[in-house]
Write a protein that holds these residues in place. Structure first.
Motif, short mmCIF file in Angstrom:
data_model
loop_
_atom_site.label_atom_id
_atom_site.label_comp_id
_atom_site.label_asym_id
_atom_site.label_seq_id
_atom_site.Cartn_x
_atom_site.Cartn_y
_atom_site.Cartn_z
N TRP A 6 16.91 10.64 -23.70
CA TRP A 6 15.32 11.64 -23.34
C TRP A 6 15.63 10.87 -21.48
CZ3 TRP A 6 11.47 15.78 -25.43
CH2 TRP A 6 12.16 15.68 -26.62
N ILE A 7 15.19 11.71 -21.06
CA ILE A 7 15.05 11.30 -19.56
C ILE A 7 13.19 11.10 -19.36
CG2 ILE A 7 14.55 12.67 -17.47
CD1 ILE A 7 17.05 14.44 -17.96
N GLN A 8 13.32 10.17 -19.10
CA GLN A 8 11.84 9.99 -18.72
C GLN A 8 10.58 8.97 -17.72
OE1 GLN A 8 10.77 6.05 -20.75
NE2 GLN A 8 11.07 6.81 -22.78
N MET A 9 10.24 9.99 -17.17
CA MET A 9 9.34 10.14 -15.91
C MET A 9 8.08 9.81 -16.11
SD MET A 9 11.05 13.16 -14.32
CE MET A 9 11.03 12.68 -12.55
N TYR A 10 7.36 8.96 -15.37
CA TYR A 10 5.75 8.61 -15.72
C TYR A 10 4.87 8.78 -14.33
CZ TYR A 10 7.24 5.39 -19.40
OH TYR A 10 7.76 5.09 -20.18
N TYR A 39 5.27 15.60 -2.59
CA TYR A 39 6.71 14.87 -2.48
C TYR A 39 5.70 13.52 -3.61
CZ TYR A 39 10.23 12.16 -2.64
OH TYR A 39 11.73 11.59 -2.62
N TYR A 40 6.41 13.28 -4.79
CA TYR A 40 6.44 11.95 -5.25
C TYR A 40 7.70 10.32 -5.43
CZ TYR A 40 3.19 15.66 -6.64
OH TYR A 40 2.01 16.64 -7.52
N GLY A 41 8.28 10.88 -4.68
CA GLY A 41 9.51 10.28 -5.23
C GLY A 41 10.02 10.66 -6.27
N GLY A 42 11.44 10.71 -5.76
CA GLY A 42 12.20 11.01 -6.69
C GLY A 42 12.23 10.81 -7.90
N LEU A 43 13.72 9.24 -7.71
CA LEU A 43 13.50 8.44 -8.72
C LEU A 43 12.35 7.62 -8.87
CD1 LEU A 43 17.13 8.12 -8.84
CD2 LEU A 43 15.94 9.12 -10.72
N ILE A 44 12.56 6.50 -8.02
CA ILE A 44 11.64 5.94 -7.04
C ILE A 44 10.28 6.48 -5.51
CG2 ILE A 44 12.71 4.50 -7.51
CD1 ILE A 44 13.20 3.29 -5.06
N ASP A 45 9.14 5.20 -5.99
CA ASP A 45 8.95 6.22 -3.61
C ASP A 45 8.36 4.67 -3.48
OD1 ASP A 45 8.12 7.68 -2.17
OD2 ASP A 45 5.22 7.78 -3.05
N GLU A 46 8.66 4.66 -2.51
CA GLU A 46 8.37 2.95 -2.06
C GLU A 46 7.32 3.37 -0.70
OE1 GLU A 46 11.42 0.58 -0.79
OE2 GLU A 46 13.22 2.63 -0.67
N TYR A 47 6.50 2.49 -0.67
CA TYR A 47 5.00 2.20 0.32
C TYR A 47 4.64 0.65 0.64
CZ TYR A 47 0.03 2.98 0.98
OH TYR A 47 -1.36 3.29 1.91
N GLU A 48 5.30 1.13 2.25
CA GLU A 48 4.84 -0.12 2.86
C GLU A 48 5.74 -1.25 2.25
OE1 GLU A 48 3.08 -0.87 4.77
OE2 GLU A 48 0.92 0.75 4.96
N THR A 49 6.87 -0.64 1.43
CA THR A 49 7.92 -2.27 1.68
C THR A 49 8.96 -2.47 2.62
OG1 THR A 49 9.36 0.41 0.24
CG2 THR A 49 8.45 -0.66 -0.99
N GLU A 50 8.91 -1.55 3.46
CA GLU A 50 10.54 -1.94 4.37
C GLU A 50 10.30 -3.31 5.10
OE1 GLU A 50 11.33 0.24 8.91
OE2 GLU A 50 10.68 1.96 7.03
N ASP A 51 9.09 -4.15 5.42
CA ASP A 51 9.00 -5.61 6.37
C ASP A 51 8.22 -5.77 4.88
OD1 ASP A 51 6.23 -4.25 5.83
OD2 ASP A 51 5.78 -5.45 8.19
N ALA A 52 7.87 -5.80 3.60
CA ALA A 52 7.40 -6.35 2.96
C ALA A 52 8.07 -7.88 2.33
CB ALA A 52 6.70 -5.76 2.14
N ASP A 53 7.06 -9.01 2.15
CA ASP A 53 7.61 -9.91 2.31
C ASP A 53 7.32 -10.13 -0.17
OD1 ASP A 53 8.57 -11.12 3.61
OD2 ASP A 53 6.40 -12.27 4.46
N ILE A 54 6.43 -8.89 -0.37
CA ILE A 54 6.08 -9.40 -1.54
C ILE A 54 6.24 -8.20 -1.58
CG2 ILE A 54 3.91 -9.77 -3.77
CD1 ILE A 54 3.06 -11.84 -1.60
N LYS A 61 7.45 2.25 -6.67
CA LYS A 61 6.85 3.23 -7.64
C LYS A 61 7.83 3.30 -8.35
CE LYS A 61 4.73 8.03 -8.39
NZ LYS A 61 3.94 8.84 -7.71
N VAL A 62 8.12 3.16 -9.63
CA VAL A 62 8.85 3.67 -10.17
C VAL A 62 8.57 5.39 -11.00
CG1 VAL A 62 10.94 3.29 -11.80
CG2 VAL A 62 10.00 1.29 -10.81
N ARG A 63 9.02 6.11 -10.76
CA ARG A 63 8.65 7.39 -11.12
C ARG A 63 10.05 7.71 -12.93
NH1 ARG A 63 9.64 12.69 -9.54
NH2 ARG A 63 7.89 14.32 -9.54
N THR A 64 11.18 7.53 -12.83
CA THR A 64 11.79 7.83 -13.42
C THR A 64 12.71 6.00 -14.23
OG1 THR A 64 12.82 9.31 -12.05
CG2 THR A 64 13.93 9.08 -14.16
N PHE A 65 12.21 6.25 -15.18
CA PHE A 65 12.89 5.39 -15.72
C PHE A 65 14.37 5.34 -16.94
CE2 PHE A 65 12.92 1.89 -19.47
CZ PHE A 65 12.62 1.10 -19.22
#
Lengths: 292, 404
Positions: free
Chosen positions: B141-145, B258-273, B303-307
């Motif tokens: 099954w496709i799983q989305m959260y 829009y919520y992202g497709g498979l994933i969505d990123e928030y403030e990740t571009e320069d993130a150390d953590i 954010k992992v939208r599709t598992f």
């Protein structure tokens, strides 16, 4: 009458399921959809990429024929495609009396317009002749074997038609491979009645019961003639028709001695007493249904 | 692109998460609904029942089955007969469906089912975690959260779009956190019929149970053919990856959300953590990211939208520049002491040149509250990993020692 269940399947010689499937489709005609749970019929009639079915057919799981049939019927109704299309579940006794019981009960309670045909060969034949809820008293199977301290299956056969009648079905009938015309007539009637209808077809299995492959019909007839398998119809919970045995009445030994699954009763100490108990079961049927 | 909501205030209303989903189902024009009530999914099926009672869903049959097993079994028949089908369940109900889940995907029937995620017993527990759906990850099954109510609703339409795509034809679970999303009221825009009709065409299956064109469904496949059926299912899952992205983009074009497709990123571009998670926990992390960014801490959210299908490539690209990644899981694989998101993300990095330290923290099981402080502590710990390496690879984040 043309049957839409084709030859070339992989059933055993004298296979009861193939015969019931054939008669069912003779009765139903082209405008039907068949649902079969896991069992001999499914395995021997649909080895990919082959199929014996000239009508739409679906196998799902062992225990959900009642629910899948409900879904097919509901979908046809919702989409305005139901028309006269008959939705028929064709299942073995293990799938019906045991593992699939809940799903059939639900389907009948909800009143779906389906016909459920149980091909009762009295054990889990596809898995290698294990006991089911339909296995008769004292039959030896691989999970209820006769042994030094056992006469075989210690439990009586579950009375499935009575259970189905309690669900308020408009039409329930027992039938037998010994009487193909009876079977076709009753299945046809069941499919033509609106609502959930149930046919319990006694279907001797040459492999599981241990008789000559040419004797399927003969063995089936004896089950009826001894009173062990009464043929009757029930409408709205009342028995309305019974097939009389009359002068054809036979002692249960005539039926039992033809089958390997009962041979221990004729050899073991105390076997005679067991035969009397089985005769008593037949006598009770004869009395209860007025078969004489 | 990150989460975008151009919400028209005139169209907004306040609704319960379950109602928003039930409404979305109605707007997607199902032909057969089959469900069995179980907490916390119940409000969804109650609302659908009311829609039926009020004659608000046309050309639809609602089957009030006797168990979750039959709920999904009935839909096997309905979907094979060509109907657009829906069910909803959770926890024990989903586990009871286990066998049918395989059957549904094996027969390539694109049913959509909402999971109001809940813990599994024993001990019995009705509150949220992801153990129920994660335990079904190998069923095809496709799983989305979903992160919140609006997404739970909108995801329903997106799931049909992906599942019914001819290159996919696989069933889909849309997962929403039980109670946290299912029983909460939020302002949102309920799906509109005209827009959904534009977005989601009627379901037109290639193969159905039709007496005029008899076909055999669910044939018996011996060793000469079974492998190929499984291969084709995997191929369908591969095909679903771009289709999920497309469905999200197309949804944005029509609905402006829009919520992202498979994933969505928030403030990740320069993130150390980078903290990664699924479901409503994402919302909490988003706030923590804002708070810590204000203090100059370079932390981001994935954010992992599709598992399922697992978006390994998208995840690798999102985390490759980080100095440490923490995967937060509301589930555990007993005997491995790891949550699934952690295990699979870690596995997706192996045999690549990406060398990012990654740890797993299991959190919020059985509905335990996840306060901001807990996330902040995890970030603090992550800082230590950057300076002195991994101490504990995977563990529960909030164990109460006094109860052990």
């Amino acid at each position: 009458m043309k049957s839409l269940f084709t030859s070339g399947h992989r059933g055993c010689a004298g296979c009861c399921d193939a015969m019931v499937a054939k008669f069912t489709l003779m009765a139903a005609g082209e405008d039907c959809i068949v649902i079969s749970p896991t069992g001999c019929l499914e395995v021997m009639s649909t080895p990919y990429p082959e199929t014996s079915w000239e009508v739409p057919w679906i196998h799902s799981l062992f225990e959900n024929a009642g629910a899948v049939a409900s879904g097919v019927e509901a979908a046809l109704k919702a989409m305005g495609k139901k028309g006269d299309t008959k939705v028929i579940a064709l299942a073995g006794d293990g799938a019906t009396l045991d593992i699939g019981m809940r799903s059939i009960s639900g389907a009948f309670e909800r009143g779906h317009d389906i016909t459920y045909v149980c091909m009762d060969n009295e054990a889990y034949m596809n898995t290698g002749v294990q006991r089911s809820g339909a296995t008769p008293f004292d039959a030896s199977t691989t999970t209820s074997p006769a042994g030094k301290v056992s006469y075989g299956n210690p439990l009586p056969k579950k009375n499935m038609p009575a259970i189905m009648a309690a669900h308020g079905s408009p039409y329930i009938a027992t039938t037998s491979l010994g009487y193909p015309k009876d079977m076709i007539k009753k299945i046809k009637k069941a499919t033509e009645i609106e609502g959930p209808t149930y046919i319990h077809a006694h279907a001797p299995c040459t492999t599981g019961w241990g008789f000559d492959t040419s004797k399927t019909v003969e063995v089936a007839k004896l089950a009826v003639q001894t009173g062990l398998w009464p043929l009757y119809e029930m409408e709205n919970g009342e028995v309305t028709k019974v097939r009389k045995i009359g002068k054809q009445k036979k002692p249960v030994e005539d039926y039992l001695k033809m089958q390997k699954r009962f041979k221990h009763l004729f050899k073991m100490e105390g076997g005679e007493e067991q035969l009397k108990l089985i005769q008593a079961l037949a006598d009770k049927n004869i009395e209860d249904f007025g078969l004489e | 692109m990150t989460v975008i909501r151009t919400l028209d205030k005139d169209k907004m209303s306040v609704a319960e998460g379950s109602y928003a989903v039930a409404h979305a189902v109605k707007i997607c024009r199902p032909n057969v609904i089959s469900a069995y009530p179980i907490t916390p999914q119940t409000h969804i099926v109650e609302d659908l029942s009311q829609f039926m009672a009020d004659g608000e869903i046309s050309n639809c049959e609602y089957i009030t089955v006797e168990s979750e097993f039959s709920a999904l079994s009935a839909l096997v028949g309905s979907a094979a007969a060509g109907a657009r089908c829906y069910s909803a369940t959770t926890s024990q109900g989903l586990e009871l469906m286990h066998e049918v889940l395989f059957n549904m995907s094996g027969m390539r029937l694109p049913v959509v089912m909402t999971i109001a995620n809940r813990a599994v017993s024993a001990p019995i527990n009705i509150w949220n975690d992801h153990q129920d759906s994660i335990s079904q990850r190998d069923t095809g099954w496709i799983q989305m959260y979903a992160e919140d109510l609006q997404e739970s609703s909108d995801m329903t339409a997106q799931a049909y779009k992906v599942a019914e795509d001819k290159d996919v034809m696989m069933p889909a679970m849309t997962c929403m956190d039980g109670f946290i999303l299912s029983h909460v009221y939020e302002p949102l825009v309920l799906l509109e019929q005209d827009l959904v009709d534009e977005y989601l065409p009627p379901y037109e299956p290639e193969y159905t149970l039709d007496p005029k064109n008899p076909l055999t469904f669910g044939a018996f496949a011996d060793p000469t053919a079974y492998t190929e059926f499984r291969y084709l299912q995997q191929q369908a899952m591969d095909n679903a990856l771009p289709k999920i992205e497309e469905a999200a983009n197309e949804f944005y074009e029509i609905f402006g959300r829009y919520y992202g497709g498979l994933i969505d990123e928030y403030e990740t571009e320069d993130a150390d953590i980078i903290l990664m998670a699924m479901g409503s926990l994402v919302g909490t992390i988003r706030d923590v990211v804002d708070k810590l960014r204000a203090k100059g801490i370079k932390v981001g959210l994935l954010k992992v939208r599709t598992f399922r299908p697992f978006p390994a490539e998208a995840i690798r690209n999102a985390i490759k520049g980080a100095r440490v990644v923490v995967a937060l899981d509301k589930n555990i694989s007993l005997g491995l002491n790891e949550g699934a998101l952690f295990t699979e993300t870690k596995a997706s990095l192996y045999n690549t040149k990406i060398d990012v330290p990654i740890v797993g923290r299991m959190i919020g099981h059985g509905g335990r509250d996840i306060p901001v402080k807990t996330i902040e502590d995890i970030v603090e710990e992550a800082k230590g990993i950057i300076s002195s390496g991994i101490n504990t690879e995977s563990k529960y984040a909030d164990l109460k020692e006094d109860l052990l």
